[in-house]
Design a protein around this motif. Structure first.
Motif, short mmCIF file in Angstrom:
data_model
loop_
_atom_site.label_atom_id
_atom_site.label_comp_id
_atom_site.label_asym_id
_atom_site.label_seq_id
_atom_site.Cartn_x
_atom_site.Cartn_y
_atom_site.Cartn_z
N GLU A 68 -27.92 -22.97 2.96
CA GLU A 68 -28.10 -23.66 1.85
C GLU A 68 -28.19 -25.13 1.95
O GLU A 68 -29.04 -25.90 1.71
CB GLU A 68 -27.27 -23.51 0.61
CG GLU A 68 -27.56 -24.00 -0.77
CD GLU A 68 -26.54 -24.12 -1.72
OE1 GLU A 68 -26.80 -24.43 -3.06
OE2 GLU A 68 -25.38 -23.38 -1.45
N THR A 83 -23.79 -18.85 4.46
CA THR A 83 -24.72 -18.95 3.51
C THR A 83 -24.69 -20.53 2.78
O THR A 83 -25.64 -21.06 2.76
CB THR A 83 -24.38 -18.09 2.19
OG1 THR A 83 -24.27 -16.61 2.73
CG2 THR A 83 -25.35 -18.13 1.16
N SER A 84 -23.33 -21.00 2.75
CA SER A 84 -23.35 -22.35 2.20
C SER A 84 -24.03 -23.34 3.20
O SER A 84 -24.65 -24.34 2.62
CB SER A 84 -21.69 -22.73 1.97
OG SER A 84 -21.15 -21.96 1.00
N ARG A 129 -31.56 -27.44 1.70
CA ARG A 129 -31.74 -28.61 0.85
C ARG A 129 -32.44 -29.70 1.71
O ARG A 129 -32.95 -30.43 1.27
CB ARG A 129 -30.41 -28.74 0.26
CG ARG A 129 -29.92 -27.84 -0.77
CD ARG A 129 -28.69 -28.30 -1.29
NE ARG A 129 -28.32 -27.47 -2.45
CZ ARG A 129 -28.63 -27.48 -3.71
NH1 ARG A 129 -29.25 -28.49 -4.01
NH2 ARG A 129 -28.04 -26.73 -4.62
#
Length: 223
Positions: A72, A68-69, A76
């Motif tokens: 993300e 998930t990181s 971004r």
């Protein structure tokens, strides 16, 4: 008044009883163990199972958190790129319109195959208007490029230097694209010189030629 005697607890006997229950245990047959060792073994196995399940669950959560990181960070980065593109969209559209207008302007300077004869005739007329005498005016082999065709013409004209210079200027200012190159000069008479040059004219491809260029290997990669 008589005192009530409380029963005394002998902890040493309790300890001895507990220790006796853990002596001579058969590891192959836990069902015959005394109650206390069986309860302790059951509690130990239950704890190990809970700890194992906890670590497996935490491992899955950690892996999901890492994915998930990473997602993300990618989102971004994509957002920043699209934000920059959106901010420059008006400028990019203006540049696109300018390029398209320039390409159309260049295309308008390229004659079709049917118009090439008229263009060569116009160039010949320009030389005659500048008092040049053509000794050679020989079109060569057409060279087909990805987006246009090139026609080299070998020419030899007789005249003075200034007249030839004016002729070269006239060719440069034609509404169609034409160039003079490989110029060599030799004395002809006391008042005239011979000018040998390669005149190159250009035209756009007709439908069949454009289709043939698209069928060539590697044509898709050059777009």
């Amino acid at each position: 008044m008589a005192r009530i005697r409380r029963p005394s607890i002998d902890f040493s006997l309790i300890k001895e009883d507990i220790l006796l229950q853990f002596e001579d245990l058969d590891p192959n047959d836990p069902s015959r163990w005394p109650p206390l060792p069986r309860a302790a073994a059951l509690a130990a196995v239950s704890c190990l199972m809970m700890v194992g399940m906890w670590f497996f669950w935490v491992s899955d959560i950690a892996s999901e958190l890492e994915q998930t990181s990473a997602k993300e960070l990618q989102l971004r980065s994509d957002f920043k790129t699209k934000l920059t593109q959106a901010a420059n969209l008006a400028f990019l559209k203006k540049q696109r319109d300018e390029v398209e207008a320039y390409v159309k302007q260049l295309e308008s300077q390229l004659p079709s195959r049917a118009e090439m004869s008229a263009l060569l005739y116009s160039i010949n007329q320009l030389g005659q208007k500048r008092n040049l005498q053509f000794e050679l005016f020989r079109p060569g082999q057409v060279v087909v490029k990805p987006y246009y065709a090139e026609l080299p013409v070998s020419i030899r004209v007789i005249g003075n230097f200034h007249d030839f210079g004016r002729f070269a200027s006239d060719v440069a200012f034609l509404s169609r694209i034409a160039t003079l190159g490989n110029i060599s000069i030799a004395a002809k008479t006391e008042t005239s010189m011979a000018f040998d040059a390669t005149l190159k004219t250009y035209r756009y491809l007709d439908t069949e030629e454009a289709a043939a260029q698209q069928r060539k290997p590697g044509a898709e990669g050059k777009k």
